[in-house]
Every structure is written in structure tokens, then in C-alpha cells.
Design a protein around this motif. Structure first.
Motif, PDB file in Angstrom:
ATOM      1  N   VAL A  25       7.912 -19.538  34.153  1.00 21.10           N
ATOM      2  CA  VAL A  25       7.694 -19.239  32.734  1.00 21.10           C
ATOM      3  C   VAL A  25       6.204 -19.149  32.411  1.00 21.10           C
ATOM      4  N   PHE A  26       5.427 -20.128  32.851  1.00 22.03           N
ATOM      5  CA  PHE A  26       3.992 -20.069  32.566  1.00 22.03           C
ATOM      6  C   PHE A  26       3.326 -18.920  33.326  1.00 22.03           C
ATOM      7  N   GLY A  27       3.807 -18.605  34.526  1.00 26.54           N
ATOM      8  CA  GLY A  27       3.293 -17.447  35.242  1.00 26.54           C
ATOM      9  C   GLY A  27       3.581 -16.153  34.503  1.00 26.54           C
ATOM     10  N   THR A  28       4.779 -16.032  33.927  1.00 26.60           N
ATOM     11  CA  THR A  28       5.122 -14.855  33.130  1.00 26.60           C
ATOM     12  C   THR A  28       4.211 -14.724  31.920  1.00 26.60           C
ATOM     13  N   ALA A  29       3.932 -15.845  31.268  1.00 25.30           N
ATOM     14  CA  ALA A  29       3.035 -15.808  30.106  1.00 25.30           C
ATOM     15  C   ALA A  29       1.630 -15.355  30.503  1.00 25.30           C
ATOM     16  N   LEU A  30       1.137 -15.810  31.656  1.00 25.59           N
ATOM     17  CA  LEU A  30      -0.192 -15.392  32.107  1.00 25.59           C
ATOM     18  C   LEU A  30      -0.220 -13.907  32.464  1.00 25.59           C
ATOM     19  N   VAL A  31       0.852 -13.410  33.053  1.00 22.31           N
ATOM     20  CA  VAL A  31       0.932 -11.971  33.322  1.00 22.31           C
ATOM     21  C   VAL A  31       0.880 -11.188  32.014  1.00 22.31           C
ATOM     22  N   GLY A  32       1.564 -11.702  30.995  1.00 22.71           N
ATOM     23  CA  GLY A  32       1.520 -11.054  29.690  1.00 22.71           C
ATOM     24  C   GLY A  32       0.128 -11.010  29.108  1.00 22.71           C
ATOM     25  N   VAL A  33      -0.645 -12.054  29.302  1.00 24.95           N
ATOM     26  CA  VAL A  33      -2.033 -12.066  28.827  1.00 24.95           C
ATOM     27  C   VAL A  33      -2.850 -10.976  29.529  1.00 24.95           C
ATOM     28  N   LEU A  34      -2.665 -10.821  30.845  1.00 22.21           N
ATOM     29  CA  LEU A  34      -3.379  -9.792  31.591  1.00 22.21           C
ATOM     30  C   LEU A  34      -2.967  -8.391  31.137  1.00 22.21           C
ATOM     31  N   VAL A  35      -1.688  -8.206  30.885  1.00 17.35           N
ATOM     32  CA  VAL A  35      -1.219  -6.905  30.385  1.00 17.35           C
ATOM     33  C   VAL A  35      -1.853  -6.599  29.037  1.00 17.35           C
ATOM     34  N   GLU A  36      -1.920  -7.615  28.183  1.00 20.54           N
ATOM     35  CA  GLU A  36      -2.516  -7.420  26.860  1.00 20.54           C
ATOM     36  C   GLU A  36      -3.992  -7.047  26.962  1.00 20.54           C
ATOM     37  N   ALA A  37      -4.653  -7.546  27.983  1.00 21.54           N
ATOM     38  CA  ALA A  37      -6.091  -7.309  28.127  1.00 21.54           C
ATOM     39  C   ALA A  37      -6.405  -5.950  28.739  1.00 21.54           C
ATOM     40  N   PHE A  38      -5.566  -5.472  29.659  1.00 24.08           N
ATOM     41  CA  PHE A  38      -5.955  -4.311  30.449  1.00 24.08           C
ATOM     42  C   PHE A  38      -5.057  -3.087  30.298  1.00 24.08           C
ATOM     43  N   MET A  39      -3.874  -3.227  29.763  1.00 26.37           N
ATOM     44  CA  MET A  39      -2.977  -2.078  29.680  1.00 26.37           C
ATOM     45  C   MET A  39      -3.263  -1.248  28.441  1.00 26.37           C
ATOM     46  N   ARG A  41      -2.777   0.791  25.025  1.00 28.19           N
ATOM     47  CA  ARG A  41      -1.997   0.357  23.877  1.00 28.19           C
ATOM     48  C   ARG A  41      -0.632   1.029  23.798  1.00 28.19           C
ATOM     49  N   LYS A  42      -0.522   2.266  24.238  1.00 28.52           N
ATOM     50  CA  LYS A  42       0.679   3.063  24.004  1.00 28.52           C
ATOM     51  C   LYS A  42       1.935   2.424  24.588  1.00 28.52           C
ATOM     52  N   GLY A  43       1.864   1.945  25.820  1.00 24.87           N
ATOM     53  CA  GLY A  43       3.052   1.394  26.457  1.00 24.87           C
ATOM     54  C   GLY A  43       3.115  -0.113  26.463  1.00 24.87           C
ATOM     55  N   ARG A  44       2.243  -0.752  25.668  1.00 32.91           N
ATOM     56  CA  ARG A  44       2.115  -2.204  25.756  1.00 32.91           C
ATOM     57  C   ARG A  44       3.347  -2.943  25.218  1.00 32.91           C
ATOM     58  N   HIS A  45       3.910  -2.439  24.128  1.00 36.04           N
ATOM     59  CA  HIS A  45       5.040  -3.135  23.505  1.00 36.04           C
ATOM     60  C   HIS A  45       6.231  -3.220  24.452  1.00 36.04           C
ATOM     61  N   THR A  46       6.635  -2.085  24.992  1.00 34.06           N
ATOM     62  CA  THR A  46       7.792  -2.068  25.890  1.00 34.06           C
ATOM     63  C   THR A  46       7.529  -2.891  27.142  1.00 34.06           C
ATOM     64  N   GLY A 120       5.317  -0.489  16.942  1.00 32.93           N
ATOM     65  CA  GLY A 120       5.397  -1.858  17.432  1.00 32.93           C
ATOM     66  C   GLY A 120       6.567  -2.586  16.813  1.00 32.93           C
ATOM     67  N   SER A 121       6.633  -3.895  17.027  1.00 33.76           N
ATOM     68  CA  SER A 121       7.720  -4.694  16.463  1.00 33.76           C
ATOM     69  C   SER A 121       7.715  -4.597  14.943  1.00 33.76           C
TER      70      SER A 121
END
Length: 530
Positions: A25-39, A41-46, A120-121
Motif C-alpha cells: 500500500v505505501f509502495g503504491t502511494a509512492l508510485v502515485g507521487v512519482l506519477v504526479e510529478a513526472f507524467m 497532465r492529460k493521462g494522469r487521472h486515469t 478530472g474527478s
């Protein structure tokens, strides 16, 4: 001193398979932080929603794996004193609640991900830092900005919730409390509509949550002064040794620690934040909080009461009895006067916290199993209910005033019928999970609480009768009243939100008709390790 580690360094004993759900769970949250930083914007929500859901599915698989690796972990045994200093207890209650939290978290994330055709949401503002109604906010909307960081924040909160009923000491419990709380303070203030109300809710939740954390820490300090240790087994052993001269520290410490935990379950008199926060926060966040925070906090209360302070029940039991009685009465009586659907569900949540406390006070295994069953059954129902609230709209915003729900059953019978069924579950009507859950905690109170337990059950039954009137009034309003305004409509949800509502409602029905499997699982998982 009892709480000091040995002078010779000892490597901590960590069973990685036992803590695998937390790592995932905490690993998934950290991956989400990296996605938020580098991905982009267009495909970030999905991408964020997909990562969060897949990560939680893997975490549930990890919970199944961890069932074969129960025991104490993340610590060491002190050979000189014979004490076992372990930070985490991976036992039946911990694994049962972790599994329930993960499944409810998946449904919560699916409701948060609903876009209703937008970028977005739909529930969240495109720019959390902008002033409500400002030109900056309007420009953020036109630019297609999204707050996709809500998904890693939610996963971090789920990680803290999973840790909360698992920790074996007061310091670890405080850390888990903060990890689950801080993301919720942020999420509560990110509503797309009624932004000022949302920001007010966030500020109230944060300030009162900070006070409750301070109470918890002060109680921890007093209990450390009493026992010389923050570990629950040491605390229980110190009470058994009967240090009468330090009873003031024990009583004060237990009181303040319980205040910090009872705040999280909306119990009276620590409930003042609940109606405002439930009303102001985005509805998917409110449903997530009502389900998962309550389950995690009651798991922590069970571990503190049954492992750390079990030998001092005579010191704190009467105080919790008073809290349970006040919570049932205030939650049920004040729900009668509510005219907003979200505030009505908030006071309903307060009343349910009182019913669950009745099970806690039985102080035996049946109490543990009934409380765990109750929080899971209630959690699936309340997530589905708040998801339905997001579907009823007027002028582009949620129609939460009860007058706006008048006649809804004539125009949208499926939505009104589903909400009516969930209302019956909250009231504890047979053939719903609410009836089974209330019967379980009341039966545990009678069997383990003697005359006091019987008195609590009588009060609980009376308060349940009051709430039946409240929920029946809403059902009558939806099906037997004329619509006050034809502009009220129900928007069509996506497949993800439809799945979330359907699963929550189906589990509410199944646990009312054939609850034996989950009740048996809860009973087999009701033994704490020490």
C-alpha cells in the motif's frame, strides 16, 4: 528502566511476508507521487486511479498471504528480561480489518474517480490552492487542470488506517493516527462546489484533529510515566503489578488516550466536527471517511482496550459507558432535526458509533468479532449511500437538501429504491446487514456485560427506534411526496461508480440474508496476540 533497550545492538526481527500488505500500500502511494510529478497532465487521472485500484488489489492478495505468517514482528526479544519489544502485531483482528479496509478503499477510490464527462474527478476542484470563485480558479478550469493527487493521498490514508489497528505500542499508534489523518484534512478541502464550505470543513477537521492528537500524546506521556514503557503488553503487566501510588497517572493517561481515539469514531462529546465536515467535504471523501476511518479507529480502540488496558477495565469502563450512551442518544435524537442529507448521514454515523461501542464494552471475544463485523457491514453501506448522494443534482451541483429529494422515487425509482434499502440497513431492519450487525453487538453486550450490558442494549434499541422514524421519513418523502422542483435530476454514473454502488448495496443485502460466513470469519479472527 523497563522501557530501555539492551546496550548490545540487536537486529530487528522483521517478517516481510507479515507486513507485505503495508509495504504494497505505501509502495503504491509512492508510485502515485512519482506519477504526479513526472507524467503529463492529460493521462494522469486515469493512470492514478488505475494504479491506486491495482495496488489495493495486490495488497488484498498480500493480506491473504500474511494470514499464514501471524505473530509479532518489527522488533526483538530482550533475552535478559524476557520481554518482547515488537512494534506490530499481525493477528486475526489486524488482518481482518486490513482486508476490510482495502476492499472498502477500492470502492471509495472508484467513487472519487467519477468524472461525469469532465476532465478530472467531478467532485474535486481543479485547483485546490485558488480562492473559491476567483479568476485563477476559472482559468484553472479552462486549462483542464486536475487534482489527481487525491489518489495517492487516499492510498496514504488507507496505509495509515491499515497500520492503526496493527501497532503494538502507543508511539506507533500515534504515527498511524497522523498518517491516516493528514491526507483526510487535505481531501476535505478540495470540493469543486461550495468551496468555502469545503475549506471551512477542512480547517475545522484539522484544528480539532490537532487537539485530539495532543490529548493522545499527553495520555501517552502519562501512561509511560506509569508503566515505564509504551508497549501494550508492558502496560498491561504494569497494571497487574498493582502500582496503587501511580493510579492517577493510569486513570489520566487512559482518559486522554481514549479521547484521541474516540474523536476519530465521532463519539459524543468529541463529535462536534462531524456534521460540518461530512457536509462540506466532497461526498466521495465523506463516504470514504465514514467507512474506513471508523473501521480503523475501532480496530485501534479494540487493541488498546483488550491488550493494553485490559487489566484496568475497572478504571476506564464506566467512562466509555457514559460516552456510548451519550453517543447513541445524541446521534439518534439530533438526526430527527436534520434537513440536509449529508448532515443526516453524519448524525446517523454518530449513532452507529454508539452502537459499536456497546460491542466494545462486552470485553470478550464475541465483542471483538461483533465490532469487526459491524464496521465492515456499515462501511460498505455508507460508501454506497454517499455515492448515491453525488448522483442527485440541481443546477450543476449536488442536491443535498431533503426537500430536493421529494418525489425522487417517481422520476428515478432505481436510485430512490437503492437509497431506501440502504436507509433500512442503517435503521437495522431485518434482511439487511444493519440488522445482523446490531444483533451481533447487542448479543455480545448481553452475554459479556451482564446487567450493564442489558441496560446499554435497551438504550440502543430505543435509539434505533428513533432512527427508524428518521429513515422512514426520507423514504416517504422520496416515494409519496410531489417533487418540489422539476430541475432536480439524477446523472448517469460511469461503470466504475455503478460497480461501487452495486457492490456496496449487494454486500448489504447478502450480509443481511446469509451473514454466517463473515460472522464465522470474524469469530475465528477475534483473538489478539500479545
Amino acid at each position: 528502566m523497563s522501557g530501555v533497550a539492551p546496550a548490545v545492538f540487536q537486529q530487528a526481527n522483521i517478517n516481510y511476508l507479515a507486513v507485505l500488505p503495508l509495504l504494497v500500500v505505501f509502495g503504491t502511494a509512492l508510485v502515485g507521487v512519482l506519477v504526479e510529478a513526472f507524467m503529463p497532465r492529460k493521462g494522469r487521472h486515469t493512470t492514478q486511479a488505475t494504479i491506486a485500484v491495482l495496488g489495493l488489489v495486490l495488497a488484498f492478495v498480500a493480506v491473504v498471504i500474511a494470514t499464514g505468517h501471524r505473530g509479532m514482528t518489527m522488533g526483538f526479544a530482550d533475552g535478559a528480561s524476557g520481554r518482547r519489544l515488537f512494534a506490530l502485531a499481525i493477528d486475526g483482528p489486524a488482518l481482518f480489518l486490513q482486508g476490510g479496509l482495502i476492499l472498502m478503499g477500492i470502492l471509495g477510490i472508484l467513487t472519487m474517480a467519477e468524472r461525469f464527462g469532465g476532465v478530472g474527478s467531478d467532485a474535486f476542484t481543479p485547483s485546490g490552492a485558488s480562492t473559491p470563485g476567483s479568476a485563477i480558479e476559472a482559468a484553472s478550469t479552462r486549462a483542464g487542470l486536475i487534482t489527481s493527487e487525491v489518489f495517492p493521498l487516499t492510498v496514504f490514508a488507507i496505509g495509515g488506517m491499515m497500520l492503526f489497528p496493527t501497532v503494538n505500542d502507543l508511539i506507533g499508534m500515534f504515527i498511524a493516527l497522523e498518517v491516516l489523518s493528514l491526507p483526510l484534512y487535505i481531501l476535505s478541502g478540495l470540493a469543486r462546489r461550495r468551496r468555502l464550505l469545503s475549506q471551512e470543513a477542512s480547517l475545522k477537521y484539522f484544528l480539532l484533529g490537532a487537539f485530539s492528537s495532543a490529548f493522545f500524546l499527553f495520555g501517552t506521556a502519562l501512561l509511560y510515566g506509569y508503566a515505564g514503557s509504551v508497549y501494550f503488553p508492558d502496560l498491561s503487566a504494569a497494571i497487574t503489578s498493582n502500582q496503587l501510588g501511580l493510579n492517577g497517572l493510569l486513570l489520566g493517561g487512559a482518559f486522554f488516550v481514549f479521547v484521541g481515539l474516540l474523536f476519530k469514531v465521532n463519539s459524543v462529546p468529541f463529535h462536534a466536527w462531524t456534521p460540518d465536515v461530512y457536509q462540506g467535504a466532497p461526498s466521495p471523501v465523506t463516504g470514504f471517511m465514514a467507512a474506513c476511518t471508523k473501521a480503523a479507529a475501532f480496530g485501534a480502540i479494540l487493541r488498546l482496550a483488550y491488550v493494553g488496558l485490559d487489566t484496568a477495565a475497572w478504571q476506564w469502563q464506566n467512562g466509555v459507558i457514559i460516552v456510548a450512551v451519550l453517543t447513541m442518544i445524541v446521534g439518534s435524537v439530533l438526526s430527527v432535526a436534520q434537513t440536509d442529507m449529508k448532515r443526516l448521514l453524519a448524525y446517523s454515523s454518530i449513532a452507529h458509533a454508539g452502537f459499536i461501542l456497546v460491542g466494545v464494552l462486552s470485553l470478550d471475544r464475541s465483542g471483538v468479532s461483533s465490532v469487526m463485523f459491524y464496521v465492515v457491514a456499515y462501511g460498505f453501506s455508507i460508501i454506497a449511500a454517499f455515492a448515491l448522494v453525488t448522483l442527485v443534482r440541481q443546477d450543476g451541483g449536488e442536491a443535498t437538501h431533503l426537500s430536493q429529494w421529494a418525489g425522487l422515487g417517481k422520476k428515478h425509482p432505481i436510485v430512490a429504491g437503492t437509497m431506501s434499502f440502504l436507509m433500512l440497513a442503517f435503521a437495522g431492519i431485518p434482511l439487511t446487514s444493519g440488522f445482523t450487525a446490531k444483533y451481533a453487538v447487542f448479543a455480545a453486550a448481553i452475554s459479556g456485560g451482564g446487567t450493564t450490558g442489558l441496560g446499554l442494549v435497551i438504550i440502543g434499541a430505543a435509539c434505533s427506534a428513533i432512527t427508524v422514524f428518521v429513515y422512514a421519513r426520507v423514504i416517504v418523502l422520496m416515494f409519496f411526496s410531489e417533487p418540489a422542483d422539476d430541475s432536480v435530476e439524477v446523472v448517469i454514473p460511469s461503470a466504475a461508480m455503478t460497480f461501487s454502488i452495486s457492490i456496496g448495496t449487494l454486500i448489504t443485502l447478502v450480509l443481511g440474508i446469509v451473514p454466517a460466513s463473515l460472522l464465522d470469519l470474524a469469530d475465528r479472527a477475534s483473538q489478539f496476540v500479545r
